[in-house]
Design a protein around this motif. Structure first.
Motif, PDB file in Angstrom:
ATOM      1  N   VAL A  68       3.388   6.777  14.169  1.00  0.00           N
ATOM      2  CA  VAL A  68       1.980   6.524  13.857  1.00  0.00           C
ATOM      3  C   VAL A  68       1.177   7.818  13.944  1.00  0.00           C
ATOM      4  O   VAL A  68       0.337   8.114  13.085  1.00  0.00           O
ATOM      5  CB  VAL A  68       1.398   5.464  14.822  1.00  0.00           C
ATOM      6  N   LEU A  69       1.435   8.602  14.988  1.00  0.00           N
ATOM      7  CA  LEU A  69       0.724   9.861  15.171  1.00  0.00           C
ATOM      8  C   LEU A  69       0.966  10.812  14.001  1.00  0.00           C
ATOM      9  O   LEU A  69       0.025  11.438  13.491  1.00  0.00           O
ATOM     10  CB  LEU A  69       1.165  10.514  16.484  1.00  0.00           C
ATOM     11  N   ALA A  70       2.212  10.898  13.550  1.00  0.00           N
ATOM     12  CA  ALA A  70       2.526  11.764  12.410  1.00  0.00           C
ATOM     13  C   ALA A  70       1.809  11.283  11.159  1.00  0.00           C
ATOM     14  O   ALA A  70       1.293  12.088  10.367  1.00  0.00           O
ATOM     15  CB  ALA A  70       4.041  11.795  12.186  1.00  0.00           C
ATOM     16  N   GLY A  71       1.754   9.961  10.970  1.00  0.00           N
ATOM     17  CA  GLY A  71       1.064   9.412   9.805  1.00  0.00           C
ATOM     18  C   GLY A  71      -0.421   9.674   9.830  1.00  0.00           C
ATOM     19  O   GLY A  71      -1.030  10.004   8.804  1.00  0.00           O
ATOM     20  N   GLN A  72      -1.032   9.549  11.007  1.00  0.00           N
ATOM     21  CA  GLN A  72      -2.472   9.811  11.105  1.00  0.00           C
ATOM     22  C   GLN A  72      -2.776  11.296  10.904  1.00  0.00           C
ATOM     23  O   GLN A  72      -3.765  11.651  10.258  1.00  0.00           O
ATOM     24  CB  GLN A  72      -3.006   9.332  12.448  1.00  0.00           C
TER      25      GLN A  72
ATOM     26  N   LEU B 238       0.806  -1.218   0.000  1.00  0.00           N
ATOM     27  CA  LEU B 238       0.000   0.000   0.000  1.00  0.00           C
ATOM     28  C   LEU B 238       0.840   1.270   0.000  1.00  0.00           C
ATOM     29  O   LEU B 238       0.324   2.335  -0.358  1.00  0.00           O
ATOM     30  CB  LEU B 238      -0.926   0.016   1.226  1.00  0.00           C
ATOM     31  N   GLY B 239       2.083   1.171   0.431  1.00  0.00           N
ATOM     32  CA  GLY B 239       2.932   2.352   0.536  1.00  0.00           C
ATOM     33  C   GLY B 239       3.085   2.782   1.982  1.00  0.00           C
ATOM     34  O   GLY B 239       2.200   2.532   2.816  1.00  0.00           O
ATOM     35  N   PRO B 240       4.174   3.460   2.312  1.00  0.00           N
ATOM     36  CA  PRO B 240       4.461   3.808   3.711  1.00  0.00           C
ATOM     37  C   PRO B 240       3.509   4.826   4.313  1.00  0.00           C
ATOM     38  O   PRO B 240       3.365   4.889   5.537  1.00  0.00           O
ATOM     39  CB  PRO B 240       5.895   4.345   3.656  1.00  0.00           C
ATOM     40  N   GLU B 241       2.852   5.653   3.468  1.00  0.00           N
ATOM     41  CA  GLU B 241       1.988   6.711   3.998  1.00  0.00           C
ATOM     42  C   GLU B 241       0.521   6.315   4.057  1.00  0.00           C
ATOM     43  O   GLU B 241      -0.304   7.082   4.566  1.00  0.00           O
ATOM     44  CB  GLU B 241       2.130   7.981   3.132  1.00  0.00           C
ATOM     45  N   HIS B 242       0.158   5.171   3.518  1.00  0.00           N
ATOM     46  CA  HIS B 242      -1.248   4.747   3.519  1.00  0.00           C
ATOM     47  C   HIS B 242      -1.733   4.599   4.958  1.00  0.00           C
ATOM     48  O   HIS B 242      -1.002   4.131   5.834  1.00  0.00           O
ATOM     49  CB  HIS B 242      -1.397   3.428   2.769  1.00  0.00           C
ATOM     50  N   LEU B 243      -2.992   4.967   5.195  1.00  0.00           N
ATOM     51  CA  LEU B 243      -3.511   4.952   6.561  1.00  0.00           C
ATOM     52  C   LEU B 243      -3.606   3.544   7.138  1.00  0.00           C
ATOM     53  O   LEU B 243      -3.512   3.372   8.366  1.00  0.00           O
ATOM     54  CB  LEU B 243      -4.874   5.650   6.613  1.00  0.00           C
TER      55      LEU B 243
END
Length: 400
Positions: A331-335, A297-302
């Motif tokens: 995780v927080l940065a990604g969300q 899915l890629g590293p930035e996918h939720l």
């Protein structure tokens, strides 16, 4: 104006009418007079010149706006022979305007917020004239899901309930579109903390789906997935596990290992295993899942971001607070990048970050994070929401 009257009096994004201006909407050419591609722009200019509509900007989108009384008057005068054509065209335009990818982006969320009242408006007109179709119900259920994903859970529940009631009245309780619409209310009730109500709704939906669609249908699997999440929160972990295992097996068979729905189910399974205190092998399974999500899915996918949450929880449970904190921050940065700072789901990670800080003796930082969660959950979800209550309790424990 007849076409606009099948939507709401709220601002209509100009992009919603683009397919009509390009001649890509069936049905409009059969109106009297026909609304062909070359006539859309002149018609809009004429309406603007005569002050029947206004050009406005809403949330960064150029929109048209007409007065509600005028739209009601126009709708009342639509010839019966044209109502079905207009309702169908209005629905196809709404469907074409829905975000197809990156639906979590801020611009996509603002687009969905603009479209939601027009879906409700279309259902209202369709109900009044017995023009409800499976397609119009599915469009409403899809928009309700997008509003839910954007974090506006109260608005999502209102739209999902309208879609389900409309479908039941006009299509029948066991129509596949009705089952989809009824099932769509479950996750919203879940997020609103109304767990028992969600379970009471989803149990009969799942039974009806099993009976009418079969155990392997995607909609049956979706209903089972939503039901197990509620049962998990209610403490019925054994039944939730049974349902989730059937969903995982079904999605693997139907969609494959790489599909986002399969990967989401694996994330859910990890959370359930941790809730059942099955720690053996969980860390390795979590790391494998995070790697699979990142590759597929890629590293930035939720979903990839979600997959990293499980190993972070595992690290926290095993007493490795510093490593857990570092991963929770990721995780927080990604969300926040995917949802935005004000999305309620971001707060769930922030409270885990507070726990990781507390485990390391960082009392002041842990209290600051806990206070932020408690205050924001109260503002967004209300003081009585179970997650607000839990956040208040954790904040009090940290302070003590």
């Amino acid at each position: 104006m007849r076409l606009l009257s099948f939507w709401a009096a709220d601002p209509v994004p100009l992009s919603l009418l683009l397919p009509a201006a390009q001649g890509r909407v069936d049905g409009l050419e059969h109106l009297d007079p026909p609304l062909t591609a070359g006539r859309v722009e002149p018609a809009l200019r004429a309406l603007l010149d005569h002050s029947l509509i206004d050009l406005v900007e809403t949330d960064g989108h150029r929109c048209l706006k007409a007065h509600g009384v005028l739209l009601d008057s126009v709708a009342a005068g639509v010839p019966d022979a044209e109502r079905e054509l207009l309702a169908g065209a209005a629905g196809r335009l709404l469907r074409a305007a829905l975000p197809q990818e990156d639906a979590a982006s801020p611009r996509a969320r603002s687009q969905v917020r603009l479209l939601a009242p027009h879906v409700t408006g279309l259902l209202h007109r369709s109900r009044r004239h017995a023009l409800v179709t499976a397609e119009s119900v599915r469009i409403a259920a899809r928009v309700a899901r997008l509003v839910y994903e954007a974090g506006d859970w109260t608005a999502a529940l209102a739209l999902a309930a309208t879609a389900a009631q409309t479908a039941a009245e006009h299509l029948g309780d066991e129509h596949p579109a009705t089952i989809e619409a009824r099932s769509g209310q479950g996750p919203v009730l879940f997020r609103l903390g109304r767990y028992a109500e969600a379970a009471d709704l989803l149990r009969p939906v799942h039974r009806d789906a099993l009976r009418t669609l079969g155990p392997h249908d995607a909609r049956t699997l979706d209903a089972a997935y939503e039901l197990q999440r509620v049962l998990h929160r209610l403490g019925d972990l054994a039944q939730a596990r049974t349902l989730l295992e059937s969903v995982l097996d079904g999605r693997r068979r139907a969609l494959g290992e790489d599909h986002v729905a399969t990967l989401k189910t694996r994330c859910e399974m990890l959370e359930l295993r941790l809730a059942q205190d099955e720690f053996d092998g969980c860390t390795a399974a979590a790391e494998e899942l995070a790697g699979d999500c990142e590759r597929r899915l890629g590293p930035e996918h939720l979903v990839t971001v979600w997959a990293r949450d499980a190993p972070a929880r595992g690290l926290l449970r095993s007493g490795r607070g510093a490593e857990a904190e570092a991963l929770f921050r990721r995780v927080l940065a990604g969300q926040r990048a995917g949802y935005g700072d004000d999305h309620p789901l971001v707060l769930g990670v922030l409270i885990q970050l507070s726990r990781a800080q507390h485990a390391q003796g960082k009392r002041e930082q842990a209290a600051g994070s806990a206070r932020e969660v408690a205050e924001q959950r109260a503002a967004i979800l209300g003081e009585d929401h179970p997650e607000t209550v839990a956040a208040r309790a954790w904040y009090a424990e940290v302070r003590a």
